[in-house]
Design an enzyme around this catalytic site. Structure first.
Site, PDB file in Angstrom:
ATOM      1  CD  GLU A 179      33.164  25.051 -15.609  1.00  0.00           C
ATOM      2  OE1 GLU A 179      31.968  25.400 -15.501  1.00  0.00           O
ATOM      3  OE2 GLU A 179      33.901  25.480 -16.524  1.00  0.00           O
ATOM      4  CD  GLU A 307      35.078  22.965 -19.965  1.00  0.00           C
ATOM      5  OE1 GLU A 307      34.391  23.985 -20.141  1.00  0.00           O
ATOM      6  OE2 GLU A 307      34.692  21.977 -19.311  1.00  0.00           O
TER       7      GLU A 307
HETATM    8  O1  AHR Z   1      32.081  24.127 -22.763  1.00  0.00           O
HETATM    9  C1  AHR Z   1      30.799  24.479 -22.331  1.00  0.00           C
HETATM   10  C2  AHR Z   1      30.664  24.472 -20.812  1.00  0.00           C
HETATM   11  O2  AHR Z   1      31.499  25.457 -20.268  1.00  0.00           O
HETATM   12  C3  AHR Z   1      31.098  23.223 -20.105  1.00  0.00           C
HETATM   13  O3  AHR Z   1      30.093  22.261 -20.065  1.00  0.00           O
HETATM   14  C4  AHR Z   1      31.415  23.709 -18.727  1.00  0.00           C
HETATM   15  O4  AHR Z   1      32.409  22.957 -18.088  1.00  0.00           O
HETATM   16  C5  AHR Z   1      31.839  25.146 -18.943  1.00  0.00           C
HETATM   17  O5  AHR Z   1      31.233  26.027 -18.078  1.00  0.00           O
END
Ligand code: AHR
Length: 503
Positions: A179, A307
């Site tokens: 990110e 994610e």
């Molecule tokens: O999973 C929690 C957070 O969500 C992670 O650290 C980040 O990559 C995302 O924004």
């Protein structure tokens, strides 16, 4: 009238990569510390500090791949802090999940690369490391790769051996940041393209020396289509490529979280809204594929959803992103898998956030026990698709419209995969009433060898606790076979069904 599912056995999509059932474990709240690692604590069985009750539950899932150490944590993690004798490792703040919060301790670095590799060994899972692009350097990232994978006579390879790992770890998947449009440095797409080229160049230089394991690099993408296009466009702006710029990556990632109402207190409309929002995962994949088809049409870069999951308002920074895990969440995961199977030709991996205690976790723990969540049961049922050939599956069902959402909610969601002479079919009834579902295959001789149902006797807002995990385990369901490869099932309200068909 009921819903109809037709599995088109003669319309294969692609092999379902087992890595679609991947996980993500970050140094955040109680995911690593407390969830996977307890160190000297003797209240639970351990393997040199690794919590074995958690491992035993996860091992049952045959986890294919585990992403670590973050997340946002990764872009302020310096891997050398986490190797060597534990008592000599430094305690650090981390820019994201520890800094400035009295209730979240600093990072002790007790759990580092070797401990993570041991977890992967115990789970027989492929490690996936996210390198620090935000506050690290290309040299630091390349050194980590050398430490993990190089089998020559260098100081870093020898240090690995001194730390107990004579053989290289052969880490295949490397994330080039996380990110970086947000927590990983707030870079513009053009800035990330520049950084990505630099990091990928140095990582590739080590990759070229490896005899055993080719490395696959994952670039950071976005759910904002515009960001992806600008990044991919800017990536090509370099005069001295011997290979094409798009050869610097094998995969591009997207992350997607969603919520609607609270974790356990939601009305029927919020129930459907969450399901509608979970459909964005498939849309994100489609957008990323479209962008790649414009800027890198000759490449075979695939999508990694590294994610995904439900992130309820109750999961706040101050409680380490913990929330209750309900049947509603689990049903949304079943739909996400159906959508990913439909895109099996372009999705190489997906990693639910997160494995233990955090967000849409699969395992929860307290100081003495570990137990499975409803989402764990969906993984257990769905992972039988892994390695099979996804089959085009046509679903004729009513849809529930949700105001102001781009996606509606088909009341029945389904997917199917072929495994030799067997076809595995999963379906979820998202309606709040039972639904008569007819499943048909092309082969008239098909017959059901096995069937199971999840959540037949639970309400959508029931959530896992230490003392009720058995309520979410699979039960039996009747299937009527009326010949010609046609089966009829009365599917309970908000439940998930799996059929193993001999075809
Ligand atoms: O999973 C929690 C957070 O969500 C992670 O650290 C980040 O990559 C995302 O924004």
């Amino acid at each position: 009238m009921g819903s109809e599912i037709h599995v088109q056995q003669h319309e294969p999509i692609a092999e379902i990569d087992p890595n679609l059932y991947g996980h993500f474990a970050e140094h955040l709240g109680r995911c690593i510390y407390g969830g996977l690692w307890v160190g000297e604590d003797d209240r639970v069985p351990t393997d040199d500090g690794i919590r074995m009750d958690t491992i035993d539950l996860l091992a049952n899932l045959e986890m294919p791949v585990l992403r670590w150490p973050g997340g946002c944590f990764a872009d302020d993690y310096h891997w050398e802090d986490g190797i060597g004798p534990r008592e000599e490792r430094p305690t650090r703040r981390n820019a994201f999940w520890t800094q400035g919060r009295a209730d979240i301790p600093e990072e002790p670095n007790e759990f580092g690369t070797e401990e993570f590799m041991r977890v992967c060994d115990l789970l027989d899972a492929e490690p996936y490391l996210a390198a620090n692009l935000g506050s690290g350097s290309p040299g630091e990232a390349a050194d980590w790769l050398e430490y993990c994978n190089y089998d020559g006579d260098t100081e870093l390879a020898n240090r690995r051996a001194e730390n107990g790992s004579e053989e290289p770890h052969d880490v295949k998947f490397w994330g080039v940041g996380n990110e970086n449009w947000g927590c990983g440095g707030r870079l513009s797409p053009e800035q990330y393209a520049e950084e990505f080229r630099r990091f990928a160049t140095y990582l590739r230089s080590v990759d070229g020396l490896l005899s055993e394991q080719d490395v696959e690099l994952v670039s950071v993408g976005h759910i904002h289509d515009d960001w992806n296009r600008k990044f991919l466009d800017a990536l090509s702006e370099c005069a001295s490529f011997t290979e094409g710029p798009y050869d610097l990556m094998e995969h591009m990632s997207v992350h997607r979280y969603y919520e609607a109402g609270s974790d356990t207190d939601f009305d029927d409309e919020e129930y459907f809204r969450l399901l509608a929002r979970s459909r964005k995962v498939g849309g994100d994949v489609d957008n990323a594929v479209d962008a790649l088809s414009v800027y890198a049409p000759e490449s075979d870069i695939s999508i990694v959803v590294d994610e995904w999951g439900v992130w309820h308002p109750e999961a706040t920074n101050t409680n380490g992103l913990e929330q209750e895990n309900t049947v509603r969440d689990a049903i949304s995961a079943a739909g996400v898998f159906d959508d990913l199977h439909e895109r099996a030709d372009v999705v190489a991996m997906a990693n639910i956030a997160q494995t233990v205690n955090v967000l849409q976790c699969l395992v929860q723990t307290d100081e003495e026990d570990a137990w499975a969540t409803p989402t764990y049961q969906v993984f257990d049922l769905y992972e039988n698709h892994a390695g099979g050939t996804a089959l085009d599956t046509v679903v004729d069902t009513d849809a529930h419209e949700v105001e102001d959402e781009p996606y509606d909610v088909p009341l029945v969601s389904a997917s199917a995969s072929a495994h030799g002479d067997e076809v595995y079919v999963t379906l979820s009834n998202r309606a709040l009433d039972s639904e008569d579902v007819t499943v048909s295959l092309d082969e008239a001789s098909a017959s059901v060898a096995d069937s199971a149902v999840l959540f037949a006797d639970t309400e959508v807002d029931e959530y896992s606790r230490k003392d009720n995990a058995d309520a979410f385990t699979p039960g039996e369901i009747d299937v009527d076979e009326n010949g010609d490869g046609i089966f009829e099932v009365s599917v309970p309200a908000s439940s998930v069904v799996a059929l193993t068909v001999e075809a």
